[in-house]
Write a protein that holds these residues in place. Structure first.
Motif, short mmCIF file in Angstrom:
data_model
loop_
_atom_site.label_atom_id
_atom_site.label_comp_id
_atom_site.label_asym_id
_atom_site.label_seq_id
_atom_site.Cartn_x
_atom_site.Cartn_y
_atom_site.Cartn_z
N LEU A 1 0.84 -1.21 0.00
CA LEU A 1 0.00 0.00 0.00
C LEU A 1 0.86 1.25 0.00
O LEU A 1 1.86 1.34 0.72
CB LEU A 1 -0.91 0.02 1.23
N ASP A 2 0.47 2.22 -0.80
CA ASP A 2 1.14 3.53 -0.79
C ASP A 2 0.46 4.38 0.28
O ASP A 2 -0.59 4.97 0.05
CB ASP A 2 1.03 4.19 -2.16
N LEU A 3 1.09 4.43 1.43
CA LEU A 3 0.48 5.12 2.57
C LEU A 3 0.59 6.64 2.48
O LEU A 3 0.00 7.34 3.30
CB LEU A 3 1.11 4.61 3.87
N THR A 4 1.32 7.16 1.51
CA THR A 4 1.30 8.61 1.30
C THR A 4 -0.04 9.05 0.72
O THR A 4 -0.35 10.24 0.71
CB THR A 4 2.43 9.07 0.36
N GLN A 5 -0.83 8.09 0.23
CA GLN A 5 -2.15 8.41 -0.33
C GLN A 5 -3.29 7.87 0.53
O GLN A 5 -4.45 7.95 0.14
CB GLN A 5 -2.26 7.86 -1.75
N ALA A 6 -2.95 7.33 1.71
CA ALA A 6 -3.98 6.82 2.61
C ALA A 6 -4.63 7.99 3.35
O ALA A 6 -3.95 8.92 3.79
CB ALA A 6 -3.35 5.86 3.62
N VAL A 7 -5.94 7.95 3.49
CA VAL A 7 -6.69 9.01 4.17
C VAL A 7 -6.67 8.73 5.67
O VAL A 7 -7.16 7.70 6.13
CB VAL A 7 -8.13 9.08 3.65
N ARG A 8 -6.08 9.64 6.43
CA ARG A 8 -5.94 9.47 7.88
C ARG A 8 -6.27 10.78 8.59
O ARG A 8 -6.30 11.85 7.98
CB ARG A 8 -4.51 9.05 8.24
N SER A 9 -6.47 10.69 9.90
CA SER A 9 -6.70 11.90 10.69
C SER A 9 -5.37 12.60 10.96
O SER A 9 -4.41 11.96 11.41
CB SER A 9 -7.35 11.55 12.02
N ILE B 1 -8.05 18.15 0.81
CA ILE B 1 -9.51 18.04 0.81
C ILE B 1 -9.95 17.42 2.13
O ILE B 1 -9.62 16.27 2.42
CB ILE B 1 -9.98 17.17 -0.36
N PRO B 2 -10.70 18.16 2.97
CA PRO B 2 -11.14 17.58 4.25
C PRO B 2 -12.25 16.56 4.03
O PRO B 2 -13.35 16.92 3.61
CB PRO B 2 -11.63 18.79 5.05
N ARG B 3 -11.96 15.31 4.28
CA ARG B 3 -12.94 14.25 4.07
C ARG B 3 -13.71 14.01 5.36
O ARG B 3 -13.13 13.57 6.36
CB ARG B 3 -12.25 12.99 3.59
N LEU B 4 -14.98 14.30 5.33
CA LEU B 4 -15.85 14.20 6.50
C LEU B 4 -16.75 12.98 6.36
O LEU B 4 -16.95 12.47 5.25
CB LEU B 4 -16.70 15.46 6.62
N PRO B 5 -17.30 12.49 7.46
CA PRO B 5 -18.25 11.38 7.37
C PRO B 5 -19.42 11.75 6.47
O PRO B 5 -19.77 12.93 6.33
CB PRO B 5 -18.70 11.19 8.82
N PRO B 6 -20.04 10.77 5.82
CA PRO B 6 -21.17 11.06 4.92
C PRO B 6 -22.24 11.89 5.62
O PRO B 6 -22.68 11.57 6.73
CB PRO B 6 -21.70 9.66 4.56
N GLY B 7 -22.63 12.98 4.97
CA GLY B 7 -23.68 13.83 5.51
C GLY B 7 -23.22 14.83 6.55
O GLY B 7 -24.01 15.67 6.99
N ALA B 8 -21.95 14.74 7.00
CA ALA B 8 -21.46 15.64 8.04
C ALA B 8 -21.01 16.96 7.45
O ALA B 8 -20.67 17.06 6.27
CB ALA B 8 -20.31 14.98 8.80
N GLU B 9 -21.02 18.00 8.28
CA GLU B 9 -20.54 19.32 7.89
C GLU B 9 -19.31 19.66 8.71
O GLU B 9 -19.02 19.05 9.74
CB GLU B 9 -21.63 20.37 8.12
N ALA C 1 -11.11 15.47 10.29
CA ALA C 1 -11.37 15.22 8.87
C ALA C 1 -10.19 14.45 8.31
O ALA C 1 -9.05 14.63 8.75
CB ALA C 1 -11.56 16.53 8.10
N GLY C 2 -10.44 13.59 7.33
CA GLY C 2 -9.38 12.78 6.76
C GLY C 2 -8.58 13.52 5.70
O GLY C 2 -9.14 14.24 4.87
N VAL C 3 -7.27 13.34 5.73
CA VAL C 3 -6.37 13.91 4.72
C VAL C 3 -5.29 12.86 4.44
O VAL C 3 -5.17 11.86 5.12
CB VAL C 3 -5.73 15.22 5.20
N THR C 4 -4.47 13.12 3.42
CA THR C 4 -3.36 12.22 3.10
C THR C 4 -2.04 12.91 3.41
O THR C 4 -1.98 14.15 3.54
CB THR C 4 -3.37 11.82 1.62
N LEU C 5 -0.98 12.12 3.50
CA LEU C 5 0.34 12.71 3.74
C LEU C 5 0.73 13.65 2.61
O LEU C 5 1.29 14.72 2.85
CB LEU C 5 1.38 11.59 3.89
#
Length: 642
Positions: free
Chosen positions: A306-314, A398-406, A416-420
């Motif tokens: 896995l390329d963890l530089t592209q993994a979405v993490r907190s 890009i801040p990735r939020l849970p579905p439907g969340a603001e 919010a999830g982001v990548t390295l």
């Protein structure tokens, strides 16, 4: 006319040549990785320009002395072979030209008279279509080198660990000889047979040069390789991305990539099971990636593929520098503004610090350096979560939020999830005067979508100044850095930049399970920050200009430039500051101790040897704060307490 019609009806099949391994190189053309051709064959395309001239000379001398003078078939060689066959009753020499050998490599057939005739026809066709250079390309690419190796470049990498262009004559002679009987002449299995075949090839050249020279004798005395080397496999994650996207040349720097991979390999030896690492080093201004490690390649337990530089993490607290920069830009706070780090509720949200304690009243600069949570949430409440989320996106994350969340207040603490790759982009923006640009790894990417301003340069410089400090365990100076830790110690981050580079480190488990309990402290400071310091130590030792910072006069200066020297000055409060009612810590710098602090001409109690003292204003209003040193120098600031 008839020949041209046959040529169009029965064109040669070059599919094996075209189905070559993918070679990914760095910005200087140095090989990073070789990815096998379909079927797991190491077939690397090779042309005459990829090999030294002496290899071509050896090949022609040993296999086809009249190569330059025949059209693909050599009647003289065929006649000689026929006579030798008639006299000996067996094949003594085949009479095959390099063009006929190329035809056989393209379309292997049983060794029959019919096959020989087809090879002759194809040889004429190949020369007519592609010329001598095309024939050499086919032979140099498809010549069997033992096992699943095909072609001179693959042979050079596997048997000698070097590019074909760097082969010496003895090494070249071995690669010319092995294709005659590739399995019987493999040097790792049959070293003596390989040596004999190599020496015969060298002697053919020596004979054509009228004698064996001292240099030839030295070549004959050299060893043959005893084992097969692994194919180059630097930057495996990015190399596979390049192959998927049809790219071959990257912006990476091979020596730096090798050093970064080795450093992280050593670091993982001391980490708990299944914990992996990822890292990016990029040029701060061009955003060209110089080194990228996506994970523990080859370690299945650490999900190395896995390329963890592209993994979405907190990101934990890793995005706080952007938050503070927005607050400075909007005038919500200044570096010397006092903020409360105390229990507070925002509706149903009650954040707390990582250690569950509170510091009390601190400056914004201290709150950012200490990564305190309550002041960050307080600032986000003032500037607005939507503004922060929008700035993150414009900065490249890009801040990735849970579905439907603001976007809400937990965004300040990694909600919010982001990548390295994205966090490195945001960090680079802070180090590049507030200008955002995407990271680049392909040399053919347009350099030029101009960098887009996200922050005022002053706000970015203020954050750079706050974060520029020494590493706790020692390391390069002049680096602005920030750590982050997600909930439960799942992700440990360290980001930093100097005037030339931006670096990002991530440590965690690919499956997102916590590691805090196993290490006694899986924080960014404990796990990722030491790796950040080591990564900066790998960078070129060229003089590092320091990050730009903001002076109190409002001008941007360089930390390496002459500072304010030993002149007495008030660090806090600044002239014109507006501060909250309550205990205030007055701070001074420079001058000769002992120092005396005064408010409206009245001295305050304090320790003369210290450069700070406590002051409790008598209430809202305007005050004049003065500091006096042992030589009579003074510094004064008019402030307002609200």
């Amino acid at each position: 006319m008839f020949a041209s019609v046959l040529d169009r009806v029965f064109p040669p099949d070059l599919s094996r040549v075209d189905a070559a391994a993918r070679v990914v190189v760095d910005a200087q053309g140095r090989t990073l990785s070789v990815l096998p051709a379909p079927g797991g064959v190491w077939r690397v395309e090779t042309t005459a320009s990829d090999v030294p001239p002496h290899l071509i000379d050896l090949l022609i001398a040993a296999e086809d002395a009249r190569f330059a003078r025949h059209p693909g078939v050599d009647p003289i060689a065929l006649a000689r072979a026929s006579v030798q066959w008639a006299r000996a009753g067996r094949v003594v020499s085949g009479g095959s030209t390099l063009s006929m050998q190329a035809a056989r490599l393209l379309e292997p057939r049983p060794r029959t008279l019919r096959s020989k005739l087809i090879e002759m026809a194809r040889a004429l066709q190949l020369e007519a279509r592609y010329g001598k250079a095309g024939v050499l390309r086919i032979w140099l690419t498809l010549a069997p080198m033992g096992g699943n190796l095909e072609g001179v470049r693959a042979g050079a990498l596997a048997w000698f660990g070097r590019e074909a262009r760097n082969l010496d004559p003895a090494q070249s002679a071995l690669l010319v000889a092995v294709p005659r009987r590739p399995e019987a002449l493999r040097p790792d299995r049959h070293p003596e047979a390989a040596r004999v075949a190599r020496d015969r090839t060298l002697l053919v050249r020596a004979a054509s040069a009228d004698g064996i020279s001292a240099a030839d004798r030295a070549l004959l005395a050299s060893d043959v390789p005893s084992e097969r080397r692994a194919m180059p496999a630097l930057a495996p994650h990015l190399s596979r991305q390049a192959a998927r996207e049809g790219a071959s040349r990257t912006t990476l720097d091979a020596p730096l990539q090798r050093a970064l991979e080795a450093m992280l390999d050593r670091a993982r030896e001391g980490l708990p099971g299944r914990v992996s690492t990822a890292a990016i080093v990029a040029d701060l201004h061009t955003r060209e990636i110089r080194a990228l490690v996506g994970g523990a390649w080859g370690e299945e337990a650490r999900a190395g593929a896995l390329d963890l530089t592209q993994a979405v993490r907190s990101p934990g607290s890793a995005m706080k520098p952007l938050l503070y920069a927005l607050a400075f830009e909007d005038g919500v706070a200044r570096p010397d503004s006092l903020l409360d780090d105390a229990p507070m509720r925002f509706g149903g949200y009650a954040p707390e610090n990582f250690d569950h304690g509170f510091t009390g009243r601190v400056t914004a600069a201290e709150a950012l350096r200490k990564s305190l949570n309550m002041p960050a949430v307080l600032l986000l409440d003032r500037i607005g979560p939507l503004r922060f989320a929008s700035a993150m996106k414009r900065a490249g994350a890009i801040p990735r939020l849970p579905p439907g969340a603001e976007a809400t207040l937990p965004l300040a603490l990694g909600g919010a999830g982001v990548t390295l790759r994205e966090v490195v982009s945001v960090t680079a923006m802070l180090g590049d005067a507030g200008r955002a640009a995407p990271l680049r790894w392909r040399v053919d990417d347009v350099a030029g979508m101009p960098a887009a301003p996200v922050l005022a340069p002053r706000a970015a410089a203020q954050v750079a100044s706050i974060l520029t400090r020494g590493f706790p365990g020692g390391g390069p100076s002049g680096v602005a850095w920030k750590t982050g830790t997600s909930w439960g110690g799942r992700d440990s981050w360290a980001l930093g930049f100097d005037a030339g580079h931006v670096v990002g480190i991530w440590v965690g488990r690919p499956d997102g399970t916590p590691i805090l309990a196993e290490t006694g402290g899986a924080t960014g400071t404990q796990l990722a920050l030491p790796l950040l310091a080591r990564a900066f130590s790998l960078l070129p030792a060229a003089p590092r200009a320091q990050p730009l910072v903001m002076t109190r006069a409002g001008a941007v200066r360089n930390l390496a430039a002459p500072a304010l020297g030993n002149r007495l000055r008030l660090v806090f409060p600044a002239p014109g500051a507006s501060i909250s009612d309550g205990p205030v810590t007055l701070r001074a710098a420079g001058g000769q101790r002992p120092l005396t602090f005064l408010v409206d001409g009245m001295p305050l109690e304090g320790t003369p040897a210290r450069r700070d003292t406590a002051w409790i204003p008598q209430g809202p209003g305007h005050y004049r704060v003065t500091v006096l040193d042992a030589e009579g120098a003074t510094a004064t600031a008019a402030v307002r307490v609200h």
